[in-house]
Enzyme design. Structure first.
Site, PDB file in Angstrom:
ATOM      1  N   ASN A 115      54.306  45.319  33.519  1.00  0.00           N
ATOM      2  CA  ASN A 115      53.621  46.612  33.583  1.00  0.00           C
ATOM      3  C   ASN A 115      52.981  46.851  34.933  1.00  0.00           C
ATOM      4  O   ASN A 115      52.568  45.934  35.626  1.00  0.00           O
ATOM      5  CB  ASN A 115      52.590  46.720  32.450  1.00  0.00           C
ATOM      6  CG  ASN A 115      51.204  46.265  32.883  1.00  0.00           C
ATOM      7  OD1 ASN A 115      50.443  47.041  33.478  1.00  0.00           O
ATOM      8  ND2 ASN A 115      50.872  45.002  32.624  1.00  0.00           N
ATOM      9  N   PHE A 119      45.515  51.145  35.584  1.00  0.00           N
ATOM     10  CA  PHE A 119      44.230  51.574  35.010  1.00  0.00           C
ATOM     11  C   PHE A 119      44.253  53.034  34.552  1.00  0.00           C
ATOM     12  O   PHE A 119      43.335  53.809  34.836  1.00  0.00           O
ATOM     13  CB  PHE A 119      43.083  51.394  36.018  1.00  0.00           C
ATOM     14  CG  PHE A 119      42.677  49.975  36.289  1.00  0.00           C
ATOM     15  CD1 PHE A 119      43.206  48.922  35.568  1.00  0.00           C
ATOM     16  CD2 PHE A 119      41.736  49.695  37.287  1.00  0.00           C
ATOM     17  CE1 PHE A 119      42.829  47.606  35.832  1.00  0.00           C
ATOM     18  CE2 PHE A 119      41.346  48.394  37.548  1.00  0.00           C
ATOM     19  CZ  PHE A 119      41.896  47.353  36.830  1.00  0.00           C
ATOM     20  N   SER A 179      43.690  42.859  38.286  1.00  0.00           N
ATOM     21  CA  SER A 179      44.889  43.629  37.968  1.00  0.00           C
ATOM     22  C   SER A 179      45.736  43.765  39.231  1.00  0.00           C
ATOM     23  O   SER A 179      45.216  44.097  40.295  1.00  0.00           O
ATOM     24  CB  SER A 179      44.517  45.017  37.468  1.00  0.00           C
ATOM     25  OG  SER A 179      45.666  45.841  37.517  1.00  0.00           O
ATOM     26  N   ASN A 181      47.836  46.030  39.754  1.00  0.00           N
ATOM     27  CA  ASN A 181      48.394  47.383  39.828  1.00  0.00           C
ATOM     28  C   ASN A 181      47.483  48.440  40.440  1.00  0.00           C
ATOM     29  O   ASN A 181      47.815  49.611  40.456  1.00  0.00           O
ATOM     30  CB  ASN A 181      48.824  47.825  38.421  1.00  0.00           C
ATOM     31  CG  ASN A 181      49.820  46.847  37.826  1.00  0.00           C
ATOM     32  OD1 ASN A 181      50.773  46.467  38.498  1.00  0.00           O
ATOM     33  ND2 ASN A 181      49.581  46.402  36.621  1.00  0.00           N
ATOM     34  N   THR A 182      46.318  48.023  40.912  1.00  0.00           N
ATOM     35  CA  THR A 182      45.453  48.931  41.670  1.00  0.00           C
ATOM     36  C   THR A 182      45.431  48.398  43.097  1.00  0.00           C
ATOM     37  O   THR A 182      44.980  47.265  43.309  1.00  0.00           O
ATOM     38  CB  THR A 182      44.034  48.969  41.063  1.00  0.00           C
ATOM     39  OG1 THR A 182      44.121  49.566  39.772  1.00  0.00           O
ATOM     40  CG2 THR A 182      43.071  49.777  41.924  1.00  0.00           C
ATOM     41  N   LYS A 217      37.254  38.287  35.002  1.00  0.00           N
ATOM     42  CA  LYS A 217      38.668  38.077  34.625  1.00  0.00           C
ATOM     43  C   LYS A 217      39.478  37.786  35.879  1.00  0.00           C
ATOM     44  O   LYS A 217      39.430  38.548  36.849  1.00  0.00           O
ATOM     45  CB  LYS A 217      39.227  39.304  33.909  1.00  0.00           C
ATOM     46  CG  LYS A 217      40.665  39.071  33.407  1.00  0.00           C
ATOM     47  CD  LYS A 217      41.065  40.049  32.346  1.00  0.00           C
ATOM     48  CE  LYS A 217      42.482  39.820  31.859  1.00  0.00           C
ATOM     49  NZ  LYS A 217      42.871  40.729  30.799  1.00  0.00           N
ATOM     50  N   ASN A 246      44.868  37.190  33.786  1.00  0.00           N
ATOM     51  CA  ASN A 246      45.558  38.480  33.793  1.00  0.00           C
ATOM     52  C   ASN A 246      47.074  38.239  33.922  1.00  0.00           C
ATOM     53  O   ASN A 246      47.539  37.106  33.794  1.00  0.00           O
ATOM     54  CB  ASN A 246      45.023  39.313  34.967  1.00  0.00           C
ATOM     55  CG  ASN A 246      44.968  40.787  34.628  1.00  0.00           C
ATOM     56  OD1 ASN A 246      45.952  41.326  34.113  1.00  0.00           O
ATOM     57  ND2 ASN A 246      43.855  41.439  34.893  1.00  0.00           N
TER      58      ASN A 246
HETATM   59  C1  LIG Z   1      50.620  47.069  29.179  1.00  0.00           C
HETATM   60  C2  LIG Z   1      49.498  46.177  29.601  1.00  0.00           C
HETATM   61  C3  LIG Z   1      48.320  46.730  30.082  1.00  0.00           C
HETATM   62  C4  LIG Z   1      47.265  45.909  30.475  1.00  0.00           C
HETATM   63  N1  LIG Z   1      46.120  46.481  30.930  1.00  0.00           N
HETATM   64  C5  LIG Z   1      45.069  45.678  31.271  1.00  0.00           C
HETATM   65  C6  LIG Z   1      43.859  46.247  31.686  1.00  0.00           C
HETATM   66  O1  LIG Z   1      43.683  47.471  31.740  1.00  0.00           O
HETATM   67  N2  LIG Z   1      42.851  45.403  32.046  1.00  0.00           N
HETATM   68  C7  LIG Z   1      42.979  44.037  31.989  1.00  0.00           C
HETATM   69  O2  LIG Z   1      42.027  43.319  32.310  1.00  0.00           O
HETATM   70  N3  LIG Z   1      44.134  43.478  31.578  1.00  0.00           N
HETATM   71  C8  LIG Z   1      45.163  44.260  31.224  1.00  0.00           C
HETATM   72  N4  LIG Z   1      46.333  43.694  30.789  1.00  0.00           N
HETATM   73  C9  LIG Z   1      46.455  42.224  30.795  1.00  0.00           C
HETATM   74  C10 LIG Z   1      46.161  41.601  29.438  1.00  0.00           C
HETATM   75  O3  LIG Z   1      44.839  41.833  29.034  1.00  0.00           O
HETATM   76  C11 LIG Z   1      46.409  40.072  29.487  1.00  0.00           C
HETATM   77  O4  LIG Z   1      45.484  39.491  30.379  1.00  0.00           O
HETATM   78  C12 LIG Z   1      47.819  39.715  29.931  1.00  0.00           C
HETATM   79  O5  LIG Z   1      48.761  40.620  29.422  1.00  0.00           O
HETATM   80  C13 LIG Z   1      48.211  38.313  29.524  1.00  0.00           C
HETATM   81  O6  LIG Z   1      48.169  38.169  28.121  1.00  0.00           O
HETATM   82  P1  LIG Z   1      49.494  38.289  27.196  1.00  0.00           P
HETATM   83  O7  LIG Z   1      50.524  37.369  27.786  1.00  0.00           O
HETATM   84  O8  LIG Z   1      49.027  37.879  25.823  1.00  0.00           O
HETATM   85  O9  LIG Z   1      49.918  39.701  27.253  1.00  0.00           O
HETATM   86  C14 LIG Z   1      47.395  44.494  30.398  1.00  0.00           C
HETATM   87  C15 LIG Z   1      48.582  43.953  29.906  1.00  0.00           C
HETATM   88  C16 LIG Z   1      49.626  44.761  29.491  1.00  0.00           C
HETATM   89  C17 LIG Z   1      50.883  44.130  28.970  1.00  0.00           C
END
Ligand SMILES: Cc1cc2nc3c(=O)[nH]c(=O)nc-3n(C[C@H](O)[C@H](O)[C@H](O)COP(=O)(O)O)c2cc1C
Length: 343
Positions: A115, A119, A179, A181-182, A217, A246
Site C-alpha cells: 500500500n 494517510f 509510514s 508513504n508520506t 511506531k 510498520n
Molecule cells: C492498507 C494499509 C494501511 C495502513 N495504514 C497505516 C496507517 O495509517 N498508520 C500506521 O501506523 N500503519 C498503517 N498501516 C500499517 C499497519 O498498521 C501494520 O503496521 C502493518 O501493516 C504490518 O502489519 P500486518 O502485516 O499485520 O499488516 C497500514 C497497513 C495497510 C495494509
C-alpha cells in the site's frame, strides 16, 4: 466460511471491497442484536487473557492495527469482533485525500499487501466526533501523524494538534514516523528530530491532568545502529512503549512476478514477508530495553503460531491487519485460544 468467501472478495479491487464491507458493517451495526450476534460468533473471553500494560487493562492482547479503521468508524464493531484494543488513525490535523488510486494491491502468492495510501483520512476532528458517540469501552489508541503539506520543520505542531484533539477520547497515543508513504516522514526517525518530537509529545502528555501513554511506531527497515538510537531516545524521553513494526520497503524474496510488482509501484509491504523481520526487531528491542518496557508487536501475524512467535520474541500485545484480510474474522479468536493453551 471465510475460506469460501475470500476468493469472491479477492475478485474485487481491495480498497473498494474494504469500503464496501465497512459500509455494510456500519449500517448493520445500527440494527438491534447485530453486535451481539458478532460477539456470539467471534468474541472469546477469558480472564486469563487480560493484560495490564502502561496502566491500562486489555481484555485480551490482540488488537487491530492502525490503518484499518483510520477514521474511527467501526470501533464498536471491532470490539464485538473480539479485538482487545483498536488503534485508529493515522490521523492528521486536516482531512487529506492520500495518494492517487490505485494505491492498495494484493500479493496473494506472498500472502501480502502493498500500500501507498498516504494517510488518507477525514481529519482528527471527524474522528473525535465519532469517538464521542461510541458505546463500547474497548481500549482505543490514537495513532497520529502529520499532514503531507506540513514541512518536517513544523511537524511537531501537527502531532501536538492531534494529541490535544484526541486527548479526552483515546486511551493511548502512537506517534507514527514510520509510514513510507508520506514523503520525508521517515526522516523524523533520525536521532535528533525524533528525540525532539517525542519529548514534545511526552511533555504535553505530562502537562495534562492525567498523562496518557505515548508510544512510538517504528519501521522494520532500520539498521541495528538506528535501533540502538531508538532505544537510547526512548529511554531519554521516557516514552511509554514501542509499536514494532510498520510496513517494509524491502522487496526481497517475494514470490510475486517482478513485472507485476514493478507495475504496482512504490509502497510498503505487509503480511507474510514481514513476519520474520518484525519478530527480529522486537527481539532486538526487548534485549536492549529490558523485560519491563512495553512493546506492541505487529507485522505478518497470519496465524496463531505467528502470534505466539511475536509474544515469545518479547511483545506484550500484538496487532493484525493483513492477516485479518487473508484469514478472516475468526483469526482473533483462534489466536486468543492458542495463547491460552500456551500459558
Ligand atoms: C492498507 C494499509 C494501511 C495502513 N495504514 C497505516 C496507517 O495509517 N498508520 C500506521 O501506523 N500503519 C498503517 N498501516 C500499517 C499497519 O498498521 C501494520 O503496521 C502493518 O501493516 C504490518 O502489519 P500486518 O502485516 O499485520 O499488516 C497500514 C497497513 C495497510 C495494509
Amino acid at each position: 466460511m471465510y475460506k469460501f468467501l475470500r476468493p469472491l472478495l479477492f475478485l474485487i479491487d481491495p480498497e473498494k471491497i474494504h469500503a464496501f464491507v465497512f459500509g455494510i458493517l456500519r449500517m448493520k451495526s445500527r440494527l438491534p442484536g447485530f453486535t451481539s450476534f458478532l460477539e456470539f460468533l467471534f468474541r472469546f473471553e477469558d480472564h486469563r487473557l487480560k493484560k495490564t500494560l502502561f496502566g491500562l487493562t486489555f481484555k485480551n492482547p490482540v488488537g487491530i492495527a492502525a490503518g484499518f479503521d483510520k477514521d474511527a468508524k467501526l470501533v464498536d464493531v471491532l470490539a464485538s469482533l473480539g479485538f482487545g484494543f483498536v488503534e485508529i488513525g493515522t490521523l492528521t490535523p486536516k482531512a487529506q485525500p492520500g495518494n492517487d488510486k490505485p494505491r492498495l494491491f494484493r500479493l496473494p502468492e506472498d500472502q501480502a499487501l502493498l500500500n501507498r495510501m498516504g494517510f488518507n483520512n477525514e481529519g482528527v476532528l471527524a474522528a473525535v466526533g465519532r469517538l464521542k458517540r461510541r458505546k463500547s469501552s474497548v481500549i482505543v489508541g490514537g495513532n497520529i501523524g502529520k499532514n503531507k503539506s506540513t514541512p518536517n520543520a513544523s511537524a511537531h505542531e501537527d502531532y501536538v494538534y492531534c494529541f490535544n484533539a484526541l486527548y479526552q477520547y483515546v486511551d493511548y497515543f502512537v506517534v507514527n514516523v514510520s509510514s513510507p508513504n508520506t514523503p520525508g516522514l521517515r526522516e523524523l526517525q533520525e536521532k535528533e528530530p525524533l528525540r525532539r518530537l517525542l519529548q514534545t509529545v511526552k511533555d504535553l502528555s505530562l502537562s495534562k491532568p492525567k498523562a496518557k501513554p505515548v508510544l512510538l511506531k517504528i519501521a522494520p527497515d532500520l539498521s541495528a545502529g538506528q535501533l540502538d538510537d531508538i532505544i537510547e531516545i526512548v529511554k531519554v524521553t521516557r516514552v511509554d512503549g514501542i509499536v514494532a513494526t510498520n510496513t517494509t520497503l524491502s522487496r526481497e524474496d517475494l514470490l510475486t512476478d517482478p513485472v507485476r510488482l514493478d507495475r504496482m509501484g512504490a509502497g510498503g509491504v505487509s503480511g507474510r514477508p514481514l513476519t520474520k523481520r518484525s519478530a527480529e526487531v522486537i527481539r532486538y528491542l526487548r534485549a536492549g530495553l529490558g523485560g519491563d518496557f512495553p512493546i506492541i508487536g505487529v507485522g505478518g501475524i497470519m496465524s496463531p503460531e505467528d502470534a505466539l512467535e511475536k509474544l515469545n520474541a518479547g511483545a506484550d500485545l500484538i496487532q493484525l491487519y493483513t492477516g485479518y484480510v487473508y484469514q478472516g474474522p475468526a483469526l482473533v479468536k483462534r489466536i486468543n485460544q492458542e495463547i491460552l493453551k500456551n500459558q
